[in-house]
Design a protein around this motif. Structure first.
Motif, PDB file in Angstrom:
ATOM      1  N   GLY A   3       5.094  -5.615 -17.336  1.00 30.53           N
ATOM      2  CA  GLY A   3       6.089  -4.831 -17.988  1.00 30.53           C
ATOM      3  C   GLY A   3       6.945  -3.996 -17.505  1.00 30.53           C
ATOM      4  O   GLY A   3       8.211  -3.558 -18.074  1.00 30.53           O
ATOM      5  N   TYR A   4       6.808  -3.868 -16.148  1.00 31.24           N
ATOM      6  CA  TYR A   4       7.674  -2.810 -15.024  1.00 31.24           C
ATOM      7  C   TYR A   4       7.914  -3.501 -14.012  1.00 31.24           C
ATOM      8  O   TYR A   4       7.391  -4.464 -13.413  1.00 31.24           O
ATOM      9  CB  TYR A   4       6.890  -1.662 -14.823  1.00 31.24           C
ATOM     10  N   LYS A   5       9.151  -3.045 -13.452  1.00 32.47           N
ATOM     11  CA  LYS A   5       9.555  -3.431 -12.233  1.00 32.47           C
ATOM     12  C   LYS A   5       9.882  -2.180 -11.202  1.00 32.47           C
ATOM     13  O   LYS A   5      10.667  -1.254 -11.766  1.00 32.47           O
ATOM     14  CB  LYS A   5      11.040  -4.190 -12.258  1.00 32.47           C
ATOM     15  N   VAL A   6       9.090  -2.013 -10.373  1.00 33.11           N
ATOM     16  CA  VAL A   6       9.060  -0.791  -9.475  1.00 33.11           C
ATOM     17  C   VAL A   6       9.819  -0.808  -8.057  1.00 33.11           C
ATOM     18  O   VAL A   6       9.460  -2.088  -7.555  1.00 33.11           O
ATOM     19  CB  VAL A   6       7.663  -0.219  -9.220  1.00 33.11           C
ATOM     20  N   GLN A   9       0.745  -1.031   0.159  1.00 30.95           N
ATOM     21  CA  GLN A   9       0.064   0.133  -0.024  1.00 30.95           C
ATOM     22  C   GLN A   9       0.863   1.425  -0.106  1.00 30.95           C
ATOM     23  O   GLN A   9       0.404   2.493   0.115  1.00 30.95           O
ATOM     24  CB  GLN A   9      -0.965   0.006   1.215  1.00 30.95           C
ATOM     25  N   SER A  10       2.109   1.216  -0.279  1.00 28.73           N
ATOM     26  CA  SER A  10       2.865   2.440  -0.385  1.00 28.73           C
ATOM     27  C   SER A  10       2.611   2.848  -1.902  1.00 28.73           C
ATOM     28  O   SER A  10       1.955   2.113  -2.545  1.00 28.73           O
ATOM     29  CB  SER A  10       4.404   2.147  -0.230  1.00 28.73           C
ATOM     30  N   TYR A  11       3.067   4.040  -2.312  1.00 23.86           N
ATOM     31  CA  TYR A  11       2.753   4.441  -3.586  1.00 23.86           C
ATOM     32  C   TYR A  11       3.562   3.696  -4.702  1.00 23.86           C
ATOM     33  O   TYR A  11       2.932   3.426  -5.574  1.00 23.86           O
ATOM     34  CB  TYR A  11       2.663   6.147  -3.760  1.00 23.86           C
ATOM     35  N   PRO A  12       4.847   3.554  -4.320  1.00 22.17           N
ATOM     36  CA  PRO A  12       5.443   2.385  -5.298  1.00 22.17           C
ATOM     37  C   PRO A  12       4.790   1.163  -5.607  1.00 22.17           C
ATOM     38  O   PRO A  12       4.976   0.579  -6.560  1.00 22.17           O
ATOM     39  CB  PRO A  12       7.119   2.373  -4.625  1.00 22.17           C
ATOM     40  N   ASP A  48       1.403  -2.032  -9.528  1.00 20.10           N
ATOM     41  CA  ASP A  48       0.370  -2.862  -9.845  1.00 20.10           C
ATOM     42  C   ASP A  48      -0.355  -2.045 -10.932  1.00 20.10           C
ATOM     43  O   ASP A  48      -0.858  -2.824 -11.875  1.00 20.10           O
ATOM     44  CB  ASP A  48      -0.800  -2.790  -8.646  1.00 20.10           C
ATOM     45  N   MET A  49      -0.332  -0.808 -11.177  1.00 18.16           N
ATOM     46  CA  MET A  49      -0.933  -0.031 -12.100  1.00 18.16           C
ATOM     47  C   MET A  49      -0.210  -0.334 -13.347  1.00 18.16           C
ATOM     48  O   MET A  49      -0.731  -0.227 -14.440  1.00 18.16           O
ATOM     49  CB  MET A  49      -1.017   1.489 -11.592  1.00 18.16           C
TER      50      MET A  49
END
Length: 218
Positions: free
Chosen positions: A58-61, A45-48, A53-54
């Motif tokens: 295709g992404y790794k945050v 639930q942190s913004y990262p 999730d959003m």
């Protein structure tokens, strides 16, 4: 302007790296990035975490936020002295989202000249490790005073965030030719997004992540 990365192709409105390599998104910041307002559930639930999730598979945050840290080396807890700073550089992100300044605004830390100078150096340090990276500077969110005291918690000076830091970040974006995500304006009418006036709750983090996503896709 759509985000363009070297070696990336656009599929369905999102960028994917050739050979299926995930786009590496690095979030650098203080407790707001770390997720102190949702400490027990920060991994989801942190913004990262919401941004991961959003954006999808295709992404790794990666979240390199650290509570209480300052941009300035003369601050009480400099981010650049931490292992997370070195890790964030070595990770060589395709995208860097940089937000430090809330703790710099504290009454015992603030120094406009040093913040202005060191912000430029900080941004350049990420550009040096990956010349093809896309860097975003993010304005710190608004900090709201407590009703009981009329002051912002943790000695943070919102008036410094709203004026001096806001101006310095905007000017740095122009000078260094990096986009600026205006989180201050986005949050300034939403005290309900913060658990203590400073740290976003789950609702606030989700809203922030959605806003960041929209800025990345412009």
């Amino acid at each position: 302007m759509m985000l363009a990365l070297a070696g990336a192709v656009c599929i369905g409105g999102c960028f994917w790296m050739k050979n299926s390599r995930k786009i590496n998104v690095i979030c650098v910041g203080d407790s707001i990035t770390y997720g102190s307002g949702v400490k027990k559930t920060r991994k989801t639930q942190s913004y990262p975490a919401y941004l991961q999730d959003m954006l999808g598979n295709g992404y790794k945050v990666t979240n390199y936020g650290l509570p209480g840290r300052t941009l300035m080396d003369c601050g009480d807890r400099p981010y650049t002295e931490e292992k997370e700073y070195e890790k964030s550089l070595k990770d060589k992100g395709d995208i860097y989202i940089l937000m430090l300044g809330t703790n710099d605004s504290k009454t015992f830390n603030w120094n406009r000249q040093e913040y202005e100078k060191q912000l430029e150096t900080f941004v350049k340090s990420y550009r040096e490790v990956n010349e093809n990276t896309q860097i975003y500077l993010m304005q710190p969110s608004k900090c709201f005073p407590k009703e009981s005291t009329g002051t912002v918690a943790f000695s943070i000076q919102n008036e410094i965030l709203a004026t001096e830091i806001y101006d310095i970040v905007q000017q740095a974006g122009i000078k260094l030719k990096v986009p600026v995500i205006d989180l201050y304006t986005f949050t300034e009418d939403h005290p309900e997004w913060f658990v203590d006036g400073v740290h976003p709750n789950a609702e606030g983090n989700a809203a922030i992540a959605q806003y960041i996503k929209s800025c990345l896709k412009k």
